[in-house]
Motif scaffolding. Sequence first.
Motif, PDB file in Angstrom:
ATOM      1  N   ALA A 147       0.729  -1.125  -0.177  1.00 44.12           N
ATOM      2  CA  ALA A 147      -0.100  -0.590   0.646  1.00 44.12           C
ATOM      3  C   ALA A 147       1.096   1.607  -0.110  1.00 44.12           C
ATOM      4  CB  ALA A 147      -0.957  -0.129   1.272  1.00 44.12           C
ATOM      5  N   SER A 148       2.113   1.284   0.607  1.00 45.40           N
ATOM      6  CA  SER A 148       2.941   2.215   0.860  1.00 45.40           C
ATOM      7  C   SER A 148       3.532   2.946  -0.516  1.00 45.40           C
ATOM      8  CB  SER A 148       4.132   1.812   1.733  1.00 45.40           C
ATOM      9  OG  SER A 148       3.926   1.696   2.871  1.00 45.40           O
ATOM     10  N   ALA A 149       3.935   1.580  -0.991  1.00 45.89           N
ATOM     11  CA  ALA A 149       3.959   1.929  -2.382  1.00 45.89           C
ATOM     12  C   ALA A 149       3.392   2.586  -3.421  1.00 45.89           C
ATOM     13  CB  ALA A 149       4.891   0.312  -3.572  1.00 45.89           C
ATOM     14  N   LEU A 150       2.082   1.711  -3.478  1.00 48.14           N
ATOM     15  CA  LEU A 150       0.596   3.031  -4.301  1.00 48.14           C
ATOM     16  C   LEU A 150       0.572   3.583  -3.846  1.00 48.14           C
ATOM     17  CD1 LEU A 150      -1.294   1.852  -6.614  1.00 48.14           C
ATOM     18  CD2 LEU A 150      -2.847   1.104  -4.200  1.00 48.14           C
ATOM     19  N   CYS A 151       0.980   4.279  -1.996  1.00 45.87           N
ATOM     20  CA  CYS A 151       1.188   5.814  -2.233  1.00 45.87           C
ATOM     21  C   CYS A 151       1.831   6.373  -3.342  1.00 45.87           C
ATOM     22  CB  CYS A 151       0.415   5.490  -0.581  1.00 45.87           C
ATOM     23  SG  CYS A 151       0.042   5.279   0.123  1.00 45.87           S
ATOM     24  N   GLY A 152       2.874   6.215  -3.287  1.00 46.05           N
ATOM     25  CA  GLY A 152       3.945   6.477  -3.247  1.00 46.05           C
ATOM     26  C   GLY A 152       3.536   7.017  -5.306  1.00 46.05           C
ATOM     27  N   PHE A 153       3.338   6.299  -5.382  1.00 45.47           N
ATOM     28  CA  PHE A 153       2.923   5.928  -7.478  1.00 45.47           C
ATOM     29  C   PHE A 153       1.587   6.538  -6.991  1.00 45.47           C
ATOM     30  CE2 PHE A 153       6.264   2.740  -6.897  1.00 45.47           C
ATOM     31  CZ  PHE A 153       7.581   3.114  -7.911  1.00 45.47           C
ATOM     32  N   ALA A 154       0.855   7.036  -7.187  1.00 46.40           N
ATOM     33  CA  ALA A 154      -0.495   7.102  -7.139  1.00 46.40           C
ATOM     34  C   ALA A 154      -0.246   8.081  -8.082  1.00 46.40           C
ATOM     35  CB  ALA A 154      -1.006   8.034  -5.332  1.00 46.40           C
ATOM     36  N   PRO A 155      -0.845   8.573  -8.939  1.00 44.25           N
ATOM     37  CA  PRO A 155      -1.248   9.183 -10.361  1.00 44.25           C
ATOM     38  C   PRO A 155      -2.256  10.334  -9.487  1.00 44.25           C
ATOM     39  CG  PRO A 155      -2.678   7.588 -10.754  1.00 44.25           C
ATOM     40  CD  PRO A 155      -1.791   7.290  -9.769  1.00 44.25           C
ATOM     41  N   ASN A 156      -3.246  10.311  -8.790  1.00 41.35           N
ATOM     42  CA  ASN A 156      -4.333  10.897  -8.786  1.00 41.35           C
ATOM     43  C   ASN A 156      -4.285  10.846  -7.263  1.00 41.35           C
ATOM     44  OD1 ASN A 156      -6.508   9.529  -8.267  1.00 41.35           O
ATOM     45  ND2 ASN A 156      -5.963   8.933 -10.913  1.00 41.35           N
ATOM     46  N   GLY A 157      -5.484  12.109  -6.931  1.00 38.95           N
ATOM     47  CA  GLY A 157      -5.744  11.940  -5.332  1.00 38.95           C
ATOM     48  C   GLY A 157      -6.879  10.565  -4.816  1.00 38.95           C
ATOM     49  N   ILE A 158      -7.498  10.251  -5.704  1.00 41.19           N
ATOM     50  CA  ILE A 158      -8.416   8.946  -4.913  1.00 41.19           C
ATOM     51  C   ILE A 158      -8.048   8.198  -4.703  1.00 41.19           C
ATOM     52  CG2 ILE A 158      -9.951   7.177  -6.318  1.00 41.19           C
ATOM     53  CD1 ILE A 158     -11.247  10.104  -8.402  1.00 41.19           C
ATOM     54  N   VAL A 159      -6.590   7.786  -6.216  1.00 47.82           N
ATOM     55  CA  VAL A 159      -5.690   6.685  -5.967  1.00 47.82           C
ATOM     56  C   VAL A 159      -4.863   6.887  -4.522  1.00 47.82           C
ATOM     57  CG1 VAL A 159      -3.633   5.127  -6.986  1.00 47.82           C
ATOM     58  CG2 VAL A 159      -5.265   5.986  -8.471  1.00 47.82           C
ATOM     59  N   LEU A 160      -4.574   7.228  -4.351  1.00 50.22           N
ATOM     60  CA  LEU A 160      -4.445   8.193  -3.238  1.00 50.22           C
ATOM     61  C   LEU A 160      -5.013   7.884  -1.635  1.00 50.22           C
ATOM     62  CD1 LEU A 160      -1.237   8.336  -1.598  1.00 50.22           C
ATOM     63  CD2 LEU A 160      -2.022  10.814  -1.823  1.00 50.22           C
ATOM     64  N   VAL A 161      -6.069   8.534  -1.549  1.00 50.98           N
ATOM     65  CA  VAL A 161      -7.199   7.957  -0.891  1.00 50.98           C
ATOM     66  C   VAL A 161      -7.333   6.681  -0.748  1.00 50.98           C
ATOM     67  CG1 VAL A 161      -9.552   7.988   0.170  1.00 50.98           C
ATOM     68  CG2 VAL A 161      -8.255  10.138  -0.626  1.00 50.98           C
ATOM     69  N   VAL A 162      -8.048   5.614  -1.837  1.00 52.97           N
ATOM     70  CA  VAL A 162      -8.054   3.616  -1.972  1.00 52.97           C
ATOM     71  C   VAL A 162      -6.628   3.339  -0.898  1.00 52.97           C
ATOM     72  CG1 VAL A 162      -8.480   2.057  -3.324  1.00 52.97           C
ATOM     73  CG2 VAL A 162      -9.557   4.232  -3.293  1.00 52.97           C
ATOM     74  N   ALA A 163      -5.272   4.129  -1.636  1.00 55.04           N
ATOM     75  CA  ALA A 163      -3.728   3.763  -0.816  1.00 55.04           C
ATOM     76  C   ALA A 163      -4.506   3.717   0.090  1.00 55.04           C
ATOM     77  CB  ALA A 163      -3.261   3.796  -2.110  1.00 55.04           C
ATOM     78  N   ARG A 164      -4.236   4.994   1.109  1.00 60.23           N
ATOM     79  CA  ARG A 164      -4.478   4.978   2.158  1.00 60.23           C
ATOM     80  C   ARG A 164      -5.278   3.961   3.055  1.00 60.23           C
ATOM     81  NH1 ARG A 164      -1.029   7.318   5.752  1.00 60.23           N
ATOM     82  NH2 ARG A 164      -1.723   8.592   6.226  1.00 60.23           N
ATOM     83  N   ASN A 224       9.027   3.981   3.475  1.00 57.61           N
ATOM     84  CA  ASN A 224       8.326   2.047   4.048  1.00 57.61           C
ATOM     85  C   ASN A 224       9.051   1.228   3.495  1.00 57.61           C
ATOM     86  OD1 ASN A 224       6.966   4.023   5.979  1.00 57.61           O
ATOM     87  ND2 ASN A 224       5.238   3.886   5.009  1.00 57.61           N
ATOM     88  N   LEU A 225       9.181   1.071   2.455  1.00 53.87           N
ATOM     89  CA  LEU A 225       9.687   0.420   0.998  1.00 53.87           C
ATOM     90  C   LEU A 225      10.386  -0.470   2.207  1.00 53.87           C
ATOM     91  CD1 LEU A 225       9.021   1.563  -2.735  1.00 53.87           C
ATOM     92  CD2 LEU A 225       7.052   0.386  -0.208  1.00 53.87           C
ATOM     93  N   PRO A 226      11.954  -0.664   2.469  1.00 55.35           N
ATOM     94  CA  PRO A 226      13.007  -0.860   2.369  1.00 55.35           C
ATOM     95  C   PRO A 226      12.950  -1.660   3.565  1.00 55.35           C
ATOM     96  CG  PRO A 226      13.703   1.187   2.497  1.00 55.35           C
ATOM     97  CD  PRO A 226      11.764   0.844   2.148  1.00 55.35           C
ATOM     98  N   VAL A 227      11.971  -0.670   5.129  1.00 54.50           N
ATOM     99  CA  VAL A 227      11.947  -1.459   6.627  1.00 54.50           C
ATOM    100  C   VAL A 227      10.945  -2.197   6.129  1.00 54.50           C
ATOM    101  CG1 VAL A 227      11.452  -0.775   8.567  1.00 54.50           C
ATOM    102  CG2 VAL A 227      12.788   1.011   6.884  1.00 54.50           C
ATOM    103  N   GLY A 228       9.445  -2.352   4.969  1.00 54.54           N
ATOM    104  CA  GLY A 228       8.820  -3.616   5.027  1.00 54.54           C
ATOM    105  C   GLY A 228      10.024  -4.799   5.004  1.00 54.54           C
TER     106      GLY A 228
END
Length: 516
Positions: free
Chosen positions: A130-147, A216-220
């Motif tokens: 989910a952190s990777a998806l947040c970082g690559f989010a192309p728009n606000g809706i994708v970021l909200v879903v990833a969060r 978060n990615l390397p730590v995870g």
Amino acid sequence: MAPEHRLPAEPDAAPTVAHHDAHHAATAAPPERSEHSDAGSGDQPDPNRWKALVICLLGGGIVLLDVSIVNVALQSISSGLPGATPEAVQWILSGYALSFGLLLVPGGRLGDASGRRRMFVIGVGLFTLASALCGFAPNGIVLVVARLVQGLAGGLLTPQVTALIQQLFRGKERGTAFGLFGATVGIATAIGPLVGGLLITAFGTENGWRFVFFVNLPVGLVTILLAFRYLPAASRVERGRKHDFDPVGIVLLGAAVVALLLPFVQSQEWKGTAKWWLVVAAVVLGALFVLWERRYARSKEPVIDLGLFRRRSFSLGVGLATLYFAGFTPLFFVLTLALQSGLGYSALLAGLSSVPFAIGSGVASTIGGRVVSRFGRQLIVVGTVLVLIGLGGVIWVVANHYRSDLGWWLVVPLLVAGVGSGLTISPNQTLTLSEVPVEQGGSAGGLIQVGARVGSAIGIAAVGSVFYSALASSKGDYAQGLPLGLGVALGFVAAALLAGIVDVVVGRIRGTEATV
């Protein structure tokens, strides 16, 4: 002189086995390191328990960091992400809080029933994706879903941490382990704005917010690899045992938590009073949940053993955590806004202001974990008094010295508040779970976290409401709005102090003071 405490019977200690049965049990199968045959099941503690603790703190730390690290990234998200409307930005914060609270108790129950290492790894893995998806989010809706997915993963992961600590450690060692966990809570919450500010400064305003999630990615990934090596797996007996997951109870509890949290986390966005009917709905759903659990427990395993609340150490501990987090969490929310929006601090400078609190909290949590077995809830009373003094100092400084060098003036009061927080969070966690059986550690730990999340939501809503109202009436005077908002936070901490004093007094009268 340290007070004497009556030691309660260890409900999570291993049962006594007759010599004849023990002999046959020993020769039937070799012992294996597994869940529910843990550190306290015999005289030999798990040799990997401290390494396992480090892994638990890594996993729990990235979840807690994300609670506060995003605060300083909101301006960067608003300017650098297409579709980042004010409503979307609000849901980036509130969506995480909602989904996090939704899965805490069911996540703890899943860990208790099907294996804590399994749920821990799934939680860390889902959080990392989910952190990777947040970082690559192309728009606000994708970021909200990833969060939202991030929050669900955090809700699944967090109760496994407290349950594994309870499982792997006993006596004073358990207090030390919870002290280190408390240090992680305080440090991760306080340095989140600093880490976020550093990343945005390093990678620029437009895309710096993406690295707030990429961190978060390397730590995870490292945490997942080490978890398979050092965390205890479920035993063959546990893997073969059938459990009841109480789906109706899970749905009722989840609906009650969401209905309670939603009007608070959306208090600034949803105008009017209609939203508060959700609190009434939450009470009704909570009552239905209790009735269902009582009926379900007659023949099957409920999602929560309601008998836990008959233990004063547990019920008062959950209440104290709720009140304390209602006062503690809003501090950095409104302080960061006042420094960035009011005084023009950069994200990095605003984050640096929280360092004294982090230092005080980290050191005091470690010490508090070591001495909680001697002082019990009296230590929490001392801690909340120090938080009151520190918050009072912050209010005085802001009211009388709201200038560009405010950050320097806040060093001492934030340090005092941090020390107090360290003497409150981890000792309370230790004592609240002290009489809870290990097999219920996940769901019980989840309840404490639900209390903390509900308290945080209520505190931010109440403090934010007063803060924004004062700003509006004073035409943007932060020197007036911030002290008034933090005055509400001070009231919540005072209520937590009162709960601690009541527990100490009642314990002395009855001779049942909580101890490790």
